[in-house]
Structures are given as structure tokens and as C-alpha cells.
Design an enzyme around this catalytic site. Structure first.
Site, PDB file in Angstrom:
ATOM      1  N   CYS A   1       0.789  -1.242   0.000  1.00 24.88           N
ATOM      2  CA  CYS A   1       0.000   0.000   0.000  1.00 24.88           C
ATOM      3  C   CYS A   1       0.817   1.286   0.000  1.00 24.88           C
ATOM      4  O   CYS A   1       0.413   2.256  -0.630  1.00 24.88           O
ATOM      5  CB  CYS A   1      -0.987  -0.007   1.153  1.00 24.88           C
ATOM      6  SG  CYS A   1      -2.035  -1.453   1.080  1.00 24.88           S
TER       7      CYS A   1
ATOM      8  N   HIS B   1      -3.396   6.646   4.150  1.00 26.35           N
ATOM      9  CA  HIS B   1      -3.874   5.488   3.393  1.00 26.35           C
ATOM     10  C   HIS B   1      -5.302   5.166   3.829  1.00 26.35           C
ATOM     11  O   HIS B   1      -5.589   5.044   5.022  1.00 26.35           O
ATOM     12  CB  HIS B   1      -2.939   4.303   3.658  1.00 26.35           C
ATOM     13  CG  HIS B   1      -3.415   3.025   3.046  1.00 26.35           C
ATOM     14  ND1 HIS B   1      -3.997   2.969   1.793  1.00 26.35           N
ATOM     15  CD2 HIS B   1      -3.405   1.752   3.520  1.00 26.35           C
ATOM     16  CE1 HIS B   1      -4.313   1.728   1.517  1.00 26.35           C
ATOM     17  NE2 HIS B   1      -3.980   0.967   2.551  1.00 26.35           N
TER      18      HIS B   1
ATOM     19  N   ASN C   1     -10.602  -0.015   0.581  1.00 27.23           N
ATOM     20  CA  ASN C   1      -9.139   0.073   0.522  1.00 27.23           C
ATOM     21  C   ASN C   1      -8.673  -0.237  -0.905  1.00 27.23           C
ATOM     22  O   ASN C   1      -8.859  -1.359  -1.386  1.00 27.23           O
ATOM     23  CB  ASN C   1      -8.553  -0.936   1.517  1.00 27.23           C
ATOM     24  CG  ASN C   1      -7.037  -0.941   1.554  1.00 27.23           C
ATOM     25  OD1 ASN C   1      -6.389  -0.429   0.656  1.00 27.23           O
ATOM     26  ND2 ASN C   1      -6.484  -1.545   2.582  1.00 27.23           N
TER      27      ASN C   1
HETATM   28  N1  ACO Z   1     -18.900  -9.465   9.483  1.00 23.96           N
HETATM   29  C1  ACO Z   1     -19.299  -9.943  10.696  1.00 23.96           C
HETATM   30  N2  ACO Z   1     -18.446 -10.490  11.577  1.00 23.96           N
HETATM   31  C2  ACO Z   1     -17.152 -10.548  11.231  1.00 23.96           C
HETATM   32  C3  ACO Z   1     -16.657 -10.076   9.995  1.00 23.96           C
HETATM   33  C4  ACO Z   1     -17.610  -9.530   9.102  1.00 23.96           C
HETATM   34  N3  ACO Z   1     -17.251  -9.039   7.896  1.00 23.96           N
HETATM   35  N4  ACO Z   1     -15.334 -10.264   9.933  1.00 23.96           N
HETATM   36  C5  ACO Z   1     -14.978 -10.841  11.106  1.00 23.96           C
HETATM   37  N5  ACO Z   1     -16.077 -11.012  11.883  1.00 23.96           N
HETATM   38  C6  ACO Z   1     -16.158 -11.605  13.199  1.00 23.96           C
HETATM   39  C7  ACO Z   1     -15.000 -12.534  13.494  1.00 23.96           C
HETATM   40  O1  ACO Z   1     -15.245 -13.824  13.003  1.00 23.96           O
HETATM   41  C8  ACO Z   1     -14.960 -12.475  15.002  1.00 23.96           C
HETATM   42  O2  ACO Z   1     -15.957 -13.330  15.506  1.00 23.96           O
HETATM   43  P1  ACO Z   1     -15.671 -14.218  16.822  1.00 23.96           P
HETATM   44  O3  ACO Z   1     -15.418 -13.209  17.914  1.00 23.96           O
HETATM   45  O4  ACO Z   1     -16.921 -14.982  16.965  1.00 23.96           O
HETATM   46  O5  ACO Z   1     -14.445 -15.029  16.501  1.00 23.96           O
HETATM   47  C9  ACO Z   1     -15.370 -11.037  15.330  1.00 23.96           C
HETATM   48  O6  ACO Z   1     -16.066 -10.556  14.162  1.00 23.96           O
HETATM   49  C10 ACO Z   1     -14.219 -10.143  15.641  1.00 23.96           C
HETATM   50  O7  ACO Z   1     -13.232 -10.326  14.620  1.00 23.96           O
HETATM   51  P2  ACO Z   1     -11.945  -9.471  14.554  1.00 23.96           P
HETATM   52  O8  ACO Z   1     -11.139  -9.871  13.358  1.00 23.96           O
HETATM   53  O9  ACO Z   1     -11.280  -9.434  15.873  1.00 23.96           O
HETATM   54  O10 ACO Z   1     -12.594  -8.018  14.264  1.00 23.96           O
HETATM   55  P3  ACO Z   1     -11.940  -6.623  14.342  1.00 23.96           P
HETATM   56  O11 ACO Z   1     -12.654  -5.746  15.269  1.00 23.96           O
HETATM   57  O12 ACO Z   1     -10.434  -6.703  14.468  1.00 23.96           O
HETATM   58  O13 ACO Z   1     -12.236  -6.049  12.864  1.00 23.96           O
HETATM   59  C11 ACO Z   1     -11.083  -5.740  10.789  1.00 23.96           C
HETATM   60  C12 ACO Z   1     -11.732  -6.738  11.734  1.00 23.96           C
HETATM   61  C13 ACO Z   1     -12.144  -4.764  10.294  1.00 23.96           C
HETATM   62  C14 ACO Z   1     -10.507  -6.505   9.613  1.00 23.96           C
HETATM   63  C15 ACO Z   1      -9.983  -4.940  11.559  1.00 23.96           C
HETATM   64  O14 ACO Z   1      -9.152  -5.838  12.260  1.00 23.96           O
HETATM   65  C16 ACO Z   1      -9.143  -4.118  10.638  1.00 23.96           C
HETATM   66  O15 ACO Z   1      -9.621  -3.209  10.006  1.00 23.96           O
HETATM   67  N6  ACO Z   1      -7.837  -4.402  10.555  1.00 23.96           N
HETATM   68  C17 ACO Z   1      -6.947  -3.695   9.667  1.00 23.96           C
HETATM   69  C18 ACO Z   1      -7.092  -4.264   8.302  1.00 23.96           C
HETATM   70  C19 ACO Z   1      -6.407  -3.465   7.231  1.00 23.96           C
HETATM   71  O16 ACO Z   1      -6.452  -2.260   7.247  1.00 23.96           O
HETATM   72  N7  ACO Z   1      -5.799  -4.183   6.312  1.00 23.96           N
HETATM   73  C20 ACO Z   1      -5.183  -3.689   5.163  1.00 23.96           C
HETATM   74  C21 ACO Z   1      -4.024  -2.782   5.439  1.00 23.96           C
HETATM   75  S1  ACO Z   1      -2.696  -2.935   4.386  1.00 23.96           S
HETATM   76  C22 ACO Z   1      -3.273  -2.980   2.873  1.00 23.96           C
HETATM   77  O17 ACO Z   1      -3.936  -2.055   2.531  1.00 23.96           O
HETATM   78  C23 ACO Z   1      -3.036  -4.176   2.036  1.00 23.96           C
END
Ligand code: ACO
Length: 334
Positions: free
Chosen positions: A123, A261, A291
Site C-alpha cells: 500500500c 492510506h 481500501n
Molecule cells: N462481518 C461480521 N463479523 C465478522 C466479519 C464480518 N465481515 N469479519 C470478522 N467477523 C467476526 C469474526 O469472526 C470475530 O468473531 P468471533 O469473535 O466470533 O471469533 C469477530 O467478528 C471479531 O473479529 P476481529 O477480526 O477481531 O474483528 P476486528 O474488530 O479486528 O475487525 C477488521 C476486523 C475490520 C478486519 C480490523 O481488524 C481491521 O480493520 N484491521 C486492519 C485491516 C487493514 O487495514 N488491512 C489492510 C491494510 S494494508 C493494505 O492495505 C493491504
């Protein structure tokens, strides 16, 4: 044929033109809830993303989208293709292994002879491309450059994985930078650490001998530990921005905009808080683009210009983070 002759004046580039391309097809959170178990409420609360643009994979490939964004940036700058000395393209999802995406952009704009190459840095790739072009400019070798970011992330997303498929979209963005004697030197910092590489990976599928290996094909789609990436972003981005302000001796309170970003609105809001800066200084497009990796910063800048928010002389911090892990920050005068 454009000739890149050695020039003696060493100047820094100013962004004089911006352009972008977003595919017409939209994928909303409600559409996604028909594909994986998720909801508009969950996605909005965790990411701030409402919709994203998805490419027609038979036509809107990165080389095509990057070419259009570049043409639009040239038009915006009032620069002709033959004046361009260098094209640097950042792309993590190229539709050809070679020639480079930059060569396709060159073809699309109708330049012949300029330097063309790609950079790969996930990114932050567009910032890396921008800094590379600035180094060429500051060495006195070029006067006008095109810096392009273009991505078709929807081809690399596992559409059964709700943890990743909700985040990404497709698109391209481009900037023309022109040597300007009134510009201060380019100010940037770039970092990488491979210690945490496994929290964001995507293997190349072009290893047919490995297709039978357990889990191999799954790993050719985005694999991400979302929590680790989140923690990394909200820790390292504020740190690198503070490092930048200390290194180049500027006050964060004097910055007009922080162009980050566009990965997740919650990440951006946390960074703003950690920097003690008003969220109004952090414009966002993530709401309707998702993203789009290397395309996110030039795309946001282009939109801000069209909305009349960019004025010559404004102080801007740009910062990005991604796989590697890599992260970068720039302090520029618009
Ligand atoms: N819808 C509903 N529930 C979901 C989803 C969804 N789309 N995705 C995950 N969950 C569930 C999980 O299964 C988990 O359930 P569980 O507690 O029963 O196991 C629960 O939600 C919590 O999951 P987490 O992964 O801990 O959720 P979190 O609050 O961390 O949010 C997210 C996930 C949005 C992906 C967050 O971690 C995030 O934004 N991280 C950064 C990602 C990013 O920016 N990546 C790219 C950067 S670099 C690049 O651009 C390539």
C-alpha cells in the site's frame, strides 16, 4: 521520442496534476451480506466502508485503469505526454508480470522513450514511487514525472472470507510532478520490517508444482491477521509522523491536511487522536472506495482538488502502511 537528457538544475517536484479512475460497478455492504455472513452495521462500525468499486475483470485491469488515471492527470496539469521524462507505477496486483505497468501507462498516454518502471511496496507503494521520482528530480535527471498507483484487489480477495473481502476495492490514481525551483526539498521517511511479514501476505499462484500442497491455493488470496494489522497501523503511523516532524522541524499543528492510506476509518480516527489533531484535517474516501491500496492517496488528492480543497502552498502530511510490513510518510508543500 522523449529524450531524458541530463539536466544540471536540481529541483524538487510539485504536484501539478491529478487524475483517477474508479470502475462503475459498485458493491455495497448489503450486496456483501448476500455473499458472506456479515451486515452493513458490522462493516460500518468496524471500518467506515459503505461501498466499493469492483472492476470488470475482462477490461478494467490495472494497466488499463492506471493509463486512464494518468491521462486525466496529464490533462489536469496541462502537460503533454511527450514532456514526461519518467513514469513510476506502484501496483501490487499487476495484470502482466512484464512489461511493467509503467510501460502500459506510457503506451496509454502516447509517450515514447521516457524511463518506465514499477515499484513493489504494497500500500505505501505510491509514496515510494513518489519519493523515487523526487530523487530522480533532485539528482537533476528529470523535470516531469508521472506517479501512478493502480490496483485490482478484487481478483486477490477470497470471496468466502468475511474478514478480508469486505475491505477492498479497485481503482487507480495518478499525479504529475514537475520540477519547481520554489519548492523546498522533498521530505520523507520510509520503513520496513519483515519480522511481522506473515500478518499480511498473498502468495503467487504461478507455482503450479505447489497447487496440490495443502492450503497453497488459499494462500494465493489475501491472508491477513486483521487485529495485528490494525495494531501495527495505529502504533507505527503516528510514530512515523512524529519522527517526520522532528526530523524536518515542522509543527503538526501547522499541517493543513493529513492524507492517510484509506484502509479503515477507525484506523484514521485513532491516528488523529494519537496525534492530537482534529479529525477534520483527515479527509477520507474510504467510505465509498474501500481500501484501494496504492491508488488510495492519489485518488483522495484528486477528489480533494475537484472539490476545491487543495490550494497551492498548503502543508500536507501523507502516510501509508501495508504488507512487508512497510510504512512511509511525507511532508510536502502542495
Ligand atoms: N462481518 C461480521 N463479523 C465478522 C466479519 C464480518 N465481515 N469479519 C470478522 N467477523 C467476526 C469474526 O469472526 C470475530 O468473531 P468471533 O469473535 O466470533 O471469533 C469477530 O467478528 C471479531 O473479529 P476481529 O477480526 O477481531 O474483528 P476486528 O474488530 O479486528 O475487525 C477488521 C476486523 C475490520 C478486519 C480490523 O481488524 C481491521 O480493520 N484491521 C486492519 C485491516 C487493514 O487495514 N488491512 C489492510 C491494510 S494494508 C493494505 O492495505 C493491504
Amino acid at each position: 521520442m522523449a529524450a531524458t537528457e541530463y539536466r544540471e538544475e536540481q529541483m524538487t517536484g510539485r504536484i501539478t496534476g491529478l487524475g483517477s479512475y474508479l470502475p462503475e460497478k459498485l458493491l455495497t455492504n448489503d450486496d456483501l451480506s448476500g455473499i458472506v455472513e456479515t451486515s452493513d452495521e458490522w462493516i460500518m462500525e468496524r471500518t467506515g466502508i459503505k461501498t466499493r468499486h469492483i472492476a470488470d475483470h475482462m477490461k478494467e485491469v490495472p494497466s488499463y485503469m492506471g493509463g486512464i488515471a494518468a491521462q486525466r492527470a496529464l490533462e489536469d496539469a496541462g502537460v503533454s505526454a511527450s514532456e514526461i521524462d519518467l513514469i513510476v507505477t506502484a501496483c501490487s496486483t499487476p495484470d502482466k508480470m512484464f512489461p511493467s505497468m509503467a510501460c502500459y501507462v506510457q503506451k496509454a498516454i502516447g509517450n515514447d522513450g521516457c524511463m518506465c518502471f514499477d515499484v513493489s511496496s504494497a500500500c505505501p507503494g505510491w509514496l515510494v514511487a513518489f519519493n523515487t521520482a523526487q530523487c530522480f528530480m533532485e539528482s537533476g535527471n528529470i523535470r516531469k514525472a508521472l506517479v501512478v498507483g493502480t490496483e485490482c484487489l478484487s481478483n486477490y480477495v477470497d470471496w468466502t472470507d468475511r474478514g478480508t473481502c469486505i475491505l477492498f476495492g479497485d481503482g487507480a490514481g495518478a499525479a504529475v510532478i514537475e520540477a519547481d525551483e520554489t519548492m523546498p526539498a522533498n521530505k520523507f521517511i520510509m520503513h520496513a520490517t519483515s519480522n511481522k511479514a506473515e500478518c499480511l501476505t498473498c502468495e503467487s499462484r504461478m507455482q503450479p508444482d505447489r497447487w496440490e500442497e495443502e492450503g497453497f491455493l488459499k494462500n494465493t488470496y489475501f491472508q491477513m491477521d486483521g487485529r495485528d494489522v490494525f495494531r501495527f497501523a495505529v502504533t507505527e503511523v503516528p510514530k512515523i509522523i512524529k519522527e517526520l516532524s522532528a526530523k524536518y522541524e515542522f509543527d503538526l499543528n501547522d499541517v493543513d491536511y493529513f492524507i492517510l492510506h484509506q484502509a479503515n476509518a477507525r484506523i484514521i480516527e485513532t491516528i488523529a487522536k494519537r496525534l492530537g489533531q482534529d479529525i477534520e484535517k483527515f479527509p477520507m474516501t474510504v467510505y465509498d472506495t474501500g481500501n484501494i491500496s496504492t491508488a488510495s492517496i492519489p485518488n483522495l488528492l484528486d477528489r480533494m482538488k475537484k472539490e476545491g480543497k487543495l490550494k497551492k502552498g498548503q502543508k500536507i502530511v501523507m502516510s501509508s502502511f501495508g504488507a512487508g510490513l512497510t510504512w512511509a510518510a511525507n511532508y510536502i508543500e502542495y
